[in-house]
Design an enzyme around this catalytic site. Structure first.
Site, PDB file in Angstrom:
ATOM      1  CG  ASP A 227      -2.153   0.848   1.049  1.00 24.97           C
ATOM      2  OD1 ASP A 227      -2.260   1.559   0.028  1.00 24.97           O
ATOM      3  OD2 ASP A 227      -3.031   0.807   1.945  1.00 24.97           O
ATOM      4  CG  ASP A 288       0.860 -10.636  -9.848  1.00 24.86           C
ATOM      5  OD1 ASP A 288       1.353 -10.981 -10.930  1.00 24.86           O
ATOM      6  OD2 ASP A 288       1.371 -10.931  -8.752  1.00 24.86           O
TER       7      ASP A 288
END
Length: 623
Positions: A227, A288
């Site tokens: 994050d 991803d």
């Protein structure tokens, strides 16, 4: 009291090959020579590098099914207590794991985890927890599930910096304190400056970052949520302004490349809060999955569809999932990026129409389905997460696209795509269609099946009502406010299965267009630059050699490369260069044969090193 992050941001053998598709001189079965294939419109979207991370995760299609602590921690603005975590894990194992939700994942509120290994890696989610990561990984594995972890390997707790006995893994000569700059904290007010950012230019930084990724991998963690990447890159937040020191584009890309290398094929990397500059140019190479909208926050319709509707060049580019999925639909698909619409808190929606819309949107876009309701507040809404027909589509790797009106950038031209009409093609050639009503009153939505290249009628089934709607040529629905129709479409069986390039995965900057007359379906894909590609997901009933027809148009002779692989990268048909003759402004068919493995195959047409020219690719037929 320190503010939390959420409060602040409110097969077949290799070499089987291709037959009769690689003539020494270009061209097979071409029609007469040629009007130019138009270039894609320039705009904010820039061409991507050729090779994305292209992992087994992205090649499988949709994101994971899992549960996340957000629904407890956000309302309480606190780290989840361990007994509450356990209660939810046990509930997940009982009620949702049988349906495929086999991962429990932590989230933010991590500043209170200061206990670390000798190499500075946090040993548990929070210091108040009795048990460490290893215990909970085993606990979940014993129940047929896995542990997902939220943490950024660029963070180091100030307690580890202060302890001079802590050294970098594999580098006893480098102290953890040697990896940070004084005052270079994550956020200006978060956790009392509990976390430093790693300086990736320091000796030993690579070992620390990659060691962190491997540390979690060794604990059996298959999924890492990384994050605050925008804060690291340039220190800016669209809502707050300057939040901490910028570290620069080059250092940001270096850090992502280290994580990607360490993650390998064993760990899925979820990139959260990236600015996604240059249309996710860096993120597609190293991640991803990308977050494409703002945080779920309090949930409800306003977060799913409301708020700011236009694009901005900072995180979050688009505010809500409807716009985010639509804006990044040209970057999703097999081998590209999984688009993450953030968590679902179905208890926060006003009615079941909104709940079905939320699940349908996440499913048609190929997003993870991430439950953030808790055992205490799910009420009677678990049915929406466990619809077997919806989960079957997700399990087949469905990644759809909105209806494209033209090839313009959605950031520049919001009319270029229709966020309320979606379709995606499955590996067996069938389709999923979702029609949405984002308005606050009843509305009619429709899609002619000719947009999918279906001539005549096809069998349509409503997957929420579990009801066959008959053979239709147009799907039309009268929808209530915030409602949807989610349906499967099965074309008539025949000796060929057609796969549309307009709904395939576009790589390296390949994109949509529809200006050439006579095209089939919604449009076609343009391959007009180096490293561009179009990938089709094809299901073969058995291993063998199949007829392959490619419908295309080319202004001049082109040479491109064709290959076939399974999602796990097993080569089925070795790359072969094939020739396309100029077609004089007409559509032509190039025919040959291709080897396919039993099950799913990724068939790719690409302009690679040594190739040349451009084509408009309409579809492929497998027969």
């Amino acid at each position: 009291m320190a503010l939390s992050r959420r409060a602040l941001i409110s097969g077949a053998a290799a070499g089987a090959g291709l037959a009769a598709l690689a003539p020494a001189s270009p061209g097979l079965a071409a029609e007469p020579a040629a009007s130019a294939v138009p270039a894609q419109r320039a705009g904010r979207v820039r061409s991507l590098p050729a090779a994305g991370r292209n992992s087994v995760f992205t090649r499988s299609g949709a994101g994971p099914l899992y549960w996340n602590i957000y629904g407890w921690s956000f309302p309480n603005n606190a780290p989840i207590p361990e007994d509450e975590w356990k209660a939810n894990v046990d509930w997940l194992a009982r009620d949702f794991a049988p349906h495929g939700y086999r991962m429990a994942c932590t989230d933010g509120w991590i500043e209170g985890s200061s206990r670390t290994t000798e190499h500075g890696y946090v040993i548990s989610y929070n210091d108040s927890w009795t048990h460490d990561w290893s215990y909970w990984s085993r606990y979940l594995q014993d129940r047929g599930m896995q542990l997902g972890v939220y943490y950024n390997p660029l963070w180091v707790h100030r307690a580890a910096v202060a302890d001079t006995t802590k050294t970098v893994v594999g580098r006893p000569d480098v102290k953890i304190a040697d990896l940070v700059d004084e005052g270079d904290f994550f956020g200006s007010d978060i956790g009392g400056n509990a976390l430093y950012w790693i300086d990736v230019t320091r000796d030993g930084a690579k070992e620390y970052v990659q060691g962190y990724v491997r540390y979690f991998k060794d604990l059996g963690v298959p999924y890492l949520r990384v994050d605050f990447l925008s804060w690291y890159e340039d220190g800016r937040d669209a809502n707050i302004g300057t939040v901490n020191r910028p570290h620069g584009r080059a250092n940001y890309e270096t850090a992502l490349s280290w994580m990607s290398e360490a993650a390998g094929e064993d760990m899925e990397l979820s990139l959260v809060m990236p600015h996604l500059y240059q249309h996710a140019q860096a993120e597609i190479r190293y991640g991803d999955m990308i977050r494409i909208d703002a945080d779920a926050d309090r949930g409800g319709w306003d977060r799913l569809s409301g708020g700011r509707q236009d694009w901005q060049n900072l995180w979050p580019n688009w505010f809500n999932p409807f716009c985010g999925f639509t804006g990044y639909a040209d970057r999703s698909g097999r081998g590209q990026l999984i688009l993450d619409g953030d968590f679902l808190r179905l208890n926060t929606f006003a009615d079941d129409h909104e709940r079905r819309t939320a699940i349908s949107l996440m499913t048609i876009a190929g997003s993870p389905l991430a439950i953030a309701d808790t055992h205490a507040d799910i009420a009677g809404h678990g049915w929406a997460y466990t619809n077997p027909e919806v989960l079957a589509l997700h399990g087949q790797g469905l990644v759809g696209k909105p209806y494209f009106n033209n090839g313009n950038s959605y950031a520049d031209d919001p009319s270029s795509r229709d966020s309320e009409r979606w379709a995606g093609q499955l590996a067996d050639g069938s389709w999923a269609v979702a029609l949405f009503n984002r308005s606050d009153g009843p509305a009619v939505r429709s899609l002619d099946l000719s947009a999918l290249g279906i001539e005549g009628t096809a069998a349509v089934r409503d997957v929420w009502k579990h009801e066959d709607l008959g053979r239709l040529s147009t799907i039309r629905a009268e929808l209530p406010a915030h409602g949807c129709l989610f349906a499967t479409v099965t074309p008539p069986a025949g000796d060929r299965c057609r796969y549309q390039a307009a709904f395939a995965a576009w790589g390296g900057g390949a994109g949509f267009a529809n200006t050439l007359p006579g095209h089939d379906a919604m449009g076609y894909a343009l391959i007009s630059g180096d490293n561009q590609s179009v990938t089709f997901t094809v299901k073969a009933p058995r291993a063998g050699t199949y007829r392959l027809d490619l419908r295309y148009q080319a202004a001049q002779t082109a040479r491109l490369t064709l290959d076939a692989e399974q999602p796990d990268h097993t080569v089925v048909a070795q790359p072969r260069q094939i020739g396309f003759r100029a077609t004089s402004g007409e559509w032509a068919t190039l025919s040959g044969r291709i080897s396919l493995a039993a099950g799913e195959n990724l068939v790719t047409v690409a302009r690679t090193d040594g190739d040349s020219g451009s084509i408009a690719l309409n579809y492929i037929d497998i027969g």
